[in-house]
Write a protein that holds these residues in place. Structure first.
Motif, PDB file in Angstrom:
ATOM      1  N   GLN A  95      32.517 -58.098  57.842  1.00 31.46           N
ATOM      2  CA  GLN A  95      33.375 -58.195  59.040  1.00 31.46           C
ATOM      3  C   GLN A  95      34.852 -58.122  58.651  1.00 31.46           C
ATOM      4  O   GLN A  95      35.650 -57.461  59.311  1.00 31.46           O
ATOM      5  N   ARG A  96      35.193 -58.801  57.557  1.00 36.29           N
ATOM      6  CA  ARG A  96      36.595 -58.771  57.112  1.00 36.29           C
ATOM      7  C   ARG A  96      37.004 -57.350  56.719  1.00 36.29           C
ATOM      8  O   ARG A  96      38.106 -56.897  57.024  1.00 36.29           O
ATOM      9  N   SER A  97      36.072 -56.646  56.094  1.00 34.75           N
ATOM     10  CA  SER A  97      36.383 -55.267  55.685  1.00 34.75           C
ATOM     11  C   SER A  97      36.684 -54.395  56.901  1.00 34.75           C
ATOM     12  O   SER A  97      37.516 -53.497  56.850  1.00 34.75           O
ATOM     13  N   GLN A  98      36.014 -54.701  57.995  1.00 29.48           N
ATOM     14  CA  GLN A  98      36.216 -53.913  59.215  1.00 29.48           C
ATOM     15  C   GLN A  98      37.622 -54.156  59.790  1.00 29.48           C
ATOM     16  O   GLN A  98      38.263 -53.230  60.275  1.00 29.48           O
ATOM     17  N   VAL A  99      38.062 -55.409  59.713  1.00 35.86           N
ATOM     18  CA  VAL A  99      39.411 -55.734  60.193  1.00 35.86           C
ATOM     19  C   VAL A  99      40.455 -55.043  59.303  1.00 35.86           C
ATOM     20  O   VAL A  99      41.417 -54.435  59.795  1.00 35.86           O
ATOM     21  N   VAL A 100      40.219 -55.104  58.003  1.00 31.61           N
ATOM     22  CA  VAL A 100      41.166 -54.477  57.067  1.00 31.61           C
ATOM     23  C   VAL A 100      41.198 -52.961  57.289  1.00 31.61           C
ATOM     24  O   VAL A 100      42.271 -52.337  57.298  1.00 31.61           O
ATOM     25  N   LEU A 101      40.023 -52.383  57.497  1.00 26.24           N
ATOM     26  CA  LEU A 101      39.954 -50.943  57.759  1.00 26.24           C
ATOM     27  C   LEU A 101      40.704 -50.601  59.048  1.00 26.24           C
ATOM     28  O   LEU A 101      41.425 -49.603  59.112  1.00 26.24           O
ATOM     29  N   GLY A 102      40.538 -51.466  60.053  1.00 30.82           N
ATOM     30  CA  GLY A 102      41.249 -51.260  61.318  1.00 30.82           C
ATOM     31  C   GLY A 102      42.759 -51.277  61.114  1.00 30.82           C
ATOM     32  O   GLY A 102      43.481 -50.441  61.669  1.00 30.82           O
ATOM     33  N   VAL A 103      43.237 -52.211  60.300  1.00 34.57           N
ATOM     34  CA  VAL A 103      44.677 -52.309  60.023  1.00 34.57           C
ATOM     35  C   VAL A 103      45.164 -51.028  59.353  1.00 34.57           C
ATOM     36  O   VAL A 103      46.198 -50.445  59.734  1.00 34.57           O
ATOM     37  N   ILE A 104      44.414 -50.558  58.367  1.00 31.67           N
ATOM     38  CA  ILE A 104      44.844 -49.375  57.603  1.00 31.67           C
ATOM     39  C   ILE A 104      44.825 -48.128  58.486  1.00 31.67           C
ATOM     40  O   ILE A 104      45.757 -47.329  58.461  1.00 31.67           O
ATOM     41  N   MET A 105      43.762 -47.991  59.274  1.00 33.21           N
ATOM     42  CA  MET A 105      43.637 -46.788  60.103  1.00 33.21           C
ATOM     43  C   MET A 105      44.665 -46.757  61.233  1.00 33.21           C
ATOM     44  O   MET A 105      45.162 -45.700  61.599  1.00 33.21           O
ATOM     45  N   ALA A 106      44.970 -47.942  61.772  1.00 28.62           N
ATOM     46  CA  ALA A 106      45.944 -47.994  62.871  1.00 28.62           C
ATOM     47  C   ALA A 106      47.346 -47.610  62.404  1.00 28.62           C
ATOM     48  O   ALA A 106      48.192 -47.221  63.209  1.00 28.62           O
ATOM     49  N   GLN A 107      47.585 -47.714  61.096  1.00 29.41           N
ATOM     50  CA  GLN A 107      48.899 -47.297  60.554  1.00 29.41           C
ATOM     51  C   GLN A 107      49.051 -45.783  60.598  1.00 29.41           C
ATOM     52  O   GLN A 107      50.147 -45.267  60.466  1.00 29.41           O
ATOM     53  N   ASN A 108      47.919 -45.065  60.675  1.00 28.08           N
ATOM     54  CA  ASN A 108      47.893 -43.603  60.597  1.00 28.08           C
ATOM     55  C   ASN A 108      48.649 -43.110  59.350  1.00 28.08           C
ATOM     56  O   ASN A 108      49.621 -42.351  59.455  1.00 28.08           O
ATOM     57  N   PRO A 109      48.182 -43.529  58.170  1.00 31.49           N
ATOM     58  CA  PRO A 109      48.917 -43.174  56.951  1.00 31.49           C
ATOM     59  C   PRO A 109      48.639 -41.739  56.506  1.00 31.49           C
ATOM     60  O   PRO A 109      47.674 -41.113  56.963  1.00 31.49           O
ATOM     61  N   ASP A 110      49.485 -41.240  55.614  1.00 37.71           N
ATOM     62  CA  ASP A 110      49.251 -39.914  55.016  1.00 37.71           C
ATOM     63  C   ASP A 110      48.400 -40.025  53.762  1.00 37.71           C
ATOM     64  O   ASP A 110      47.720 -39.080  53.386  1.00 37.71           O
ATOM     65  N   LEU A 111      48.493 -41.179  53.119  1.00 35.88           N
ATOM     66  CA  LEU A 111      47.744 -41.394  51.876  1.00 35.88           C
ATOM     67  C   LEU A 111      46.995 -42.720  51.977  1.00 35.88           C
ATOM     68  O   LEU A 111      47.581 -43.745  52.330  1.00 35.88           O
ATOM     69  N   LEU A 112      45.706 -42.659  51.675  1.00 39.42           N
ATOM     70  CA  LEU A 112      44.900 -43.888  51.635  1.00 39.42           C
ATOM     71  C   LEU A 112      44.568 -44.197  50.189  1.00 39.42           C
ATOM     72  O   LEU A 112      44.079 -43.322  49.474  1.00 39.42           O
ATOM     73  N   ILE A 113      44.826 -45.415  49.777  1.00 41.77           N
ATOM     74  CA  ILE A 113      44.416 -45.844  48.447  1.00 41.77           C
ATOM     75  C   ILE A 113      43.459 -47.017  48.627  1.00 41.77           C
ATOM     76  O   ILE A 113      43.836 -48.049  49.186  1.00 41.77           O
ATOM     77  N   LEU A 114      42.227 -46.816  48.205  1.00 42.94           N
ATOM     78  CA  LEU A 114      41.185 -47.814  48.461  1.00 42.94           C
ATOM     79  C   LEU A 114      40.645 -48.313  47.128  1.00 42.94           C
ATOM     80  O   LEU A 114      40.055 -47.548  46.364  1.00 42.94           O
ATOM     81  N   ASP A 115      40.858 -49.591  46.870  1.00 41.20           N
ATOM     82  CA  ASP A 115      40.417 -50.168  45.605  1.00 41.20           C
ATOM     83  C   ASP A 115      39.072 -50.864  45.814  1.00 41.20           C
ATOM     84  O   ASP A 115      39.022 -51.953  46.367  1.00 41.20           O
ATOM     85  N   ASP A 116      38.033 -50.196  45.393  1.00 42.06           N
ATOM     86  CA  ASP A 116      36.667 -50.719  45.478  1.00 42.06           C
ATOM     87  C   ASP A 116      36.312 -51.179  46.889  1.00 42.06           C
ATOM     88  O   ASP A 116      36.001 -52.346  47.110  1.00 42.06           O
ATOM     89  N   TYR A 117      36.352 -50.217  47.825  1.00 46.52           N
ATOM     90  CA  TYR A 117      36.095 -50.545  49.242  1.00 46.52           C
ATOM     91  C   TYR A 117      34.667 -51.073  49.443  1.00 46.52           C
ATOM     92  O   TYR A 117      34.380 -51.784  50.388  1.00 46.52           O
ATOM     93  N   SER A 118      33.753 -50.717  48.529  1.00 48.92           N
ATOM     94  CA  SER A 118      32.342 -51.061  48.756  1.00 48.92           C
ATOM     95  C   SER A 118      31.982 -52.461  48.273  1.00 48.92           C
ATOM     96  O   SER A 118      30.865 -52.918  48.513  1.00 48.92           O
ATOM     97  N   MET A 119      32.929 -53.138  47.636  1.00 47.91           N
ATOM     98  CA  MET A 119      32.631 -54.464  47.063  1.00 47.91           C
ATOM     99  C   MET A 119      32.140 -55.437  48.143  1.00 47.91           C
ATOM    100  O   MET A 119      32.821 -55.684  49.129  1.00 47.91           O
ATOM    101  N   GLY A 120      30.951 -55.951  47.950  1.00 49.23           N
ATOM    102  CA  GLY A 120      30.403 -56.973  48.852  1.00 49.23           C
ATOM    103  C   GLY A 120      29.887 -56.447  50.175  1.00 49.23           C
ATOM    104  O   GLY A 120      29.534 -57.238  51.052  1.00 49.23           O
ATOM    105  N   LEU A 121      29.858 -55.122  50.351  1.00 46.86           N
ATOM    106  CA  LEU A 121      29.419 -54.584  51.644  1.00 46.86           C
ATOM    107  C   LEU A 121      27.943 -54.186  51.598  1.00 46.86           C
ATOM    108  O   LEU A 121      27.474 -53.626  50.598  1.00 46.86           O
ATOM    109  N   ASP A 122      27.227 -54.461  52.695  1.00 49.58           N
ATOM    110  CA  ASP A 122      25.847 -53.993  52.763  1.00 49.58           C
ATOM    111  C   ASP A 122      25.847 -52.519  53.165  1.00 49.58           C
ATOM    112  O   ASP A 122      26.887 -51.921  53.432  1.00 49.58           O
TER     113      ASP A 122
END
Lengths: 293, 223
Positions: free
Chosen positions: A135-162
């Protein structure tokens, strides 16, 4: 093609331990690049250097054309950064998180944030510290996507996710990449996820890297299996890039074709019978190239 | 942008700030109740003798509360930021690091100032009610080093929490605690009056050290 990330002669040490020696690579704009390496090879260290959270021993990194040690605020506004462990302000609620971050980005897209977060069916007053990792990952993803960035840097996005949350993450990333001119630089422990996402990969091992396109890597890297009754030990060389023995079954990993490998093994005094190429997933190839330990 | 940073800092600090308001109010009430009871139980001459000749001030209970308040506010603001290095979230925002830290400190010191004013007003009111104006005025300059200790304590604790290297943390602790102990040294009314303006000249220096800690935190310097 311009580069979103450019690393030049990067060296870094923790005390006497060398993490990188003369690292050089570029990530072109509009591509998805995966950074793969075993634990402790410096993936997070590299992300921290790229984001200016760590000063390298020597060398230079350019992110969106700016020196990573001195990224100006306007450049940072163009970079969506996911920290390892889906770092978030846990004392905030969902609504407070949106309100806090929205104040910093001119192009903030509130709908994108709530579209992603509402999928969880949680109240906007739900505090982040009471959420699961997914659930926390979803909130963080929402924050990042709402910024509409040009570059995404994701450090181990899959950690702890089912599997479900990982798939959701991948779907969002694919949709984001489809917008065009968006660059993604991603590290993950779940190698097979990257197979469905990345255009190119950087393998990092003992301070050295190998950068390759995903397609050409999967076409040029081979696994050859054969059986041998005895205990066999093969060192890595220019032809044999990986070796594995389980019982009588031997697997040899190489960029060379079957004939060359057969000839090379003969020269080493190994005479495999019925050697055949086996199809590999990216994870098999990763293990073959990097080893298990 | 500034509003957003204030907003987050306020959410972090609000309950603890209210708790500190209650605590400081309780101490001030205790001081008032004590002096009131003392005046009822003893002769006024005795109270006067204790207050003026022995210089045992009736509000000494509050002595360490400004320092405690300053340290608590720094802990409340910066511990959530350094756990898992969450401050990186704010440092990645499109705002200058110095500006960001300045806003953090502005809110913390602003809340501290509210507490300091609350204590000062309460002590002034009690002093003015029971004693001549000279005693009330002297209470202000007697309280000032204690409030200054709270200010320095806030900045010192902020710096200790931001500083990534343990050896430097110990050094910062020794320097700040040495300075703070100086502010509590001596006894009697207005004891630090001659030196206080000089000691207060160091305030901007203490303020600026926190920015150096922020820079070292961002660059992950552990030596």
């Amino acid at each position: 093609m311009s580069s979103a990330i450019e690393v030049k002669h990067l060296c870094h040490q923790y005390g006497s331990r060398t993490i990188y020696r003369d690292l050089n690579f570029t990530v072109p704009t509009g591509t998805i690049c995966g950074l793969l390496g075993k634990n402790g090879q410096g993936k997070t260290t590299l992300v921290n250097i790229l984001m200016g959270f760590l000063k390298p021993t020597s060398g230079r990194c350019l992110v969106l054309g700016e020196d990573s040690c001195h990224l100006p605020p306007l450049t940072r506004a163009r970079i969506g950064l996911l920290h390892e462990g889906h770092l978030a302000y846990e004392f905030l609620t969902i609504a407070q998180t949106e309100r806090f971050f929205s104040g910093f980005y001119l192009g903030w897209e509130r709908e994108i944030f709530f579209d992603l977060v509402d999928k969880m069916g949680l109240s906007p007053d739900h505090r982040i510290c009471r959420m699961s990792c997914g659930q926390r990952s979803q909130v963080v993803l929402g924050v990042i996507m709402a910024q509409n960035p040009d570059l995404l840097i994701l450090d181990d996005y899959s950690m702890g996710l089912d599997a479900g949350y990982r798939r959701l993450f991948l779907d969002v990333l694919k949709d984001f990449a489809a917008l065009g001119d968006k660059t993604i630089f991603v590290t993950s422990h779940i190698v097979q996820d990257l197979e469905k996402l990345v255009d190119s990969m950087i393998f990092i091992d003992r301070g050295e890297i190998m950068q390759t396109e995903l397609d050409s890597f999967m076409k040029s890297f081979h696994r050859y299996d054969f059986e041998d009754g005895g205990e066999l030990s093969l060192d890595k060389d220019e032809v044999i890039r990986g070796f594995e023995q389980r019982g009588e079954r031997i697997s040899v990993y190489s960029f060379a074709d079957q004939e060359s490998v057969q000839f090379h093994l003969d020269s080493l005094g190994v005479h495999p019978e019925k050697m055949r190429e086996k199809k590999m997933s990216l994870e098999d190839a990763f293990i073959g190239l990097m080893g298990k330990y | 942008m500034i509003y957003s940073i204030f907003y987050k800092e306020w959410i972090k600090a609000r309950y603890f700030f209210l708790a500190l308001v209650c605590l400081n109010t309780a101490v001030c009430l205790k001081i008032w109740v004590d002096i009131r009871q003392q005046l009822q139980a003893e002769h006024a001459e005795m109270i006067w003798y204790q207050a003026i000749h022995i210089q045992s001030f009736f509000y000494s209970d509050i002595r360490y509360f400004p320092l405690l308040s300053g340290i608590c506010l720094a802990v409340v603001q910066f511990v959530p930021e350094i756990l898992q290095k969450r401050l990186r979230l704010s440092l990645h925002l499109p705002v200058d690091r110095e500006r960001l830290l300045a806003i953090f400190l502005a809110l913390g010191l602003g809340l501290y100032t509210v507490l300091a004013l609350l204590d000062t007003a309460a002590i002034w009111a009690v002093s003015r009610y029971y004693f001549p104006v000279e005693v009330a005025v002297s209470s202000l300059t007697t309280l000032l080093p204690w409030h200054y200790a709270g200010f320095v304590g806030y900045l010192g604790m902020s710096l200790i929490l931001l500083e990534p290297a343990w050896s430097r943390r110990v050094f910062v602790f020794l320097v700040f605690s040495g300075f703070i102990s100086l502010l509590f040294s001596g006894s009697g009314y207005c004891r630090l009056n001659p030196a206080l303006p000089w000691l207060m000249l160091l305030a901007p220096l203490f303020f600026l050290t926190v920015f150096q800690g922020g820079s070292r935190f961002q660059q992950g310097e552990v030596t």
